[in-house]
Enzyme design. Structure first.
Site, PDB file in Angstrom:
ATOM      1  CB  CYS A  69      35.127  -5.927 117.002  1.00  0.00           C
ATOM      2  SG  CYS A  69      34.713  -8.358 117.660  1.00  0.00           S
ATOM      3  CG  HIS A 108      37.688  -8.465 113.834  1.00  0.00           C
ATOM      4  ND1 HIS A 108      37.307  -7.493 114.953  1.00  0.00           N
ATOM      5  CD2 HIS A 108      37.597  -7.699 112.999  1.00  0.00           C
ATOM      6  CE1 HIS A 108      37.611  -6.259 114.000  1.00  0.00           C
ATOM      7  NE2 HIS A 108      37.341  -6.614 112.845  1.00  0.00           N
ATOM      8  CG  ASP A 125      35.534  -3.610 111.279  1.00  0.00           C
ATOM      9  OD1 ASP A 125      35.579  -3.577 112.548  1.00  0.00           O
ATOM     10  OD2 ASP A 125      37.457  -4.163 111.107  1.00  0.00           O
TER      11      ASP A 125
END
Length: 274
Positions: A69, A108, A125
């Site tokens: 991520c 995250h 995202d």
């Protein structure tokens, strides 16, 4: 250093008018998801990935690799900024697989993206690495469903003790509890900065108890399926939810599948831990 936007857009196969509009945001977001795989192979091989933009370009744009991520969303934030969007970086607590009462750390990375003329920012995202991840960005509005076909998502409010509203991203997964809506992660809109992610990245990549340092976890989304490799367990999930699963035989087969099915090619001679 500024991002080589031409090279990035070529990597994800996107062409279009480079303006900060909602349609550009949606289409570039989807192209990134389809174009660059999610993988944690650097932590598995004993190193923390660099989040410096030149290194991300070399690995994710010009190389034959993906990332997790922090890499994906750092790169995507640079691309959105180059396209004229304003980005605010956030962090979230992953809820997938959490038991009632579990409190996980904020590990995250995601972001809010402001689109000129739009009344609210968009949750953006490209680095969640899950079949429940967003294919397209989602306006920061509670209880409005997004059909980012073939997926469905929504944001809901959740009670908590902090001064800022807590948002939960939910994905519709047939067969899940709560009428198919499954929590993905929870976040507030408190801004984070690049040094915050350097600390989180180091922890996630090097802590021996981190799932990302202990085993292979690779994901790829295609136009009609989602591929997942966890350890040596390969799963292909079609758009209608049907699944095909198999165990890979050895490390050499893992490397072949990574290259052929996920588009991830490691340097010659690389051996993954058993």
């Amino acid at each position: 250093m500024t991002l080589d936007l031409d090279a990035y857009l070529a990597r994800i196969g996107w062409t279009g008018e480079r303006r900060p509009t909602a349609e550009v945001l949606r289409s570039v977001h989807r192209a990134h998801l389809l174009g660059i795989p999610f993988e944690n192979l650097d932590p598995v091989l004993g190193r923390a990935p660099s989040l410096a933009l030149p290194d991300l370009e070399a690995k994710l744009v010009r190389g034959t690799r993906g990332g997790y991520c922090y890499e994906h969303n750092t790169l995507f934030a640079a691309a959105l900024t180059a396209l004229g969007f304003r980005v605010t970086l956030l962090t979230a607590r992953v809820l997938v697989g959490a038991k009632p009462g579990d409190v996980r750390p904020r590990t995250h990375m995601l972001m809010l993206t402001e689109v000129p003329g739009e009344p609210v920012p968009w949750v953006t995202d490209v680095g969640f690495g899950s079949i429940g991840s967003l294919l397209e960005p989602l306006p920061l509005v509670a209880d409005e469903e997004l059909h980012d076909a073939p997926r469905r998502h929504r944001l809901v409010h959740a009670p908590h003790d902090g001064p800022l509203e807590l948002w939960k991203l939910q994905a519709y997964l047939p067969g899940a509890a709560d009428d198919g809506w499954e929590d993905q992660y929870a976040f507030t809109v408190e801004p984070f900065q690049a040094p915050d992610y350097e600390v989180i990245n180091w922890h996630v990549a090097t802590n021996p108890r981190s799932p990302f340092s202990r085993g292979v976890y690779v994901q790829r989304t295609t136009g009609d399926a989602h591929l997942s490799l966890t350890g040596r367990h390969l799963t292909q999930t079609a758009a209608d939810g049907t699944r095909e699963e198999r165990e890979l035989g050895d490390g050499d087969e893992v490397l072949r599948v990574l290259a052929d099915d996920f588009g991830v090619r490691l340097p010659e001679g690389t051996r993954l831990p058993a």
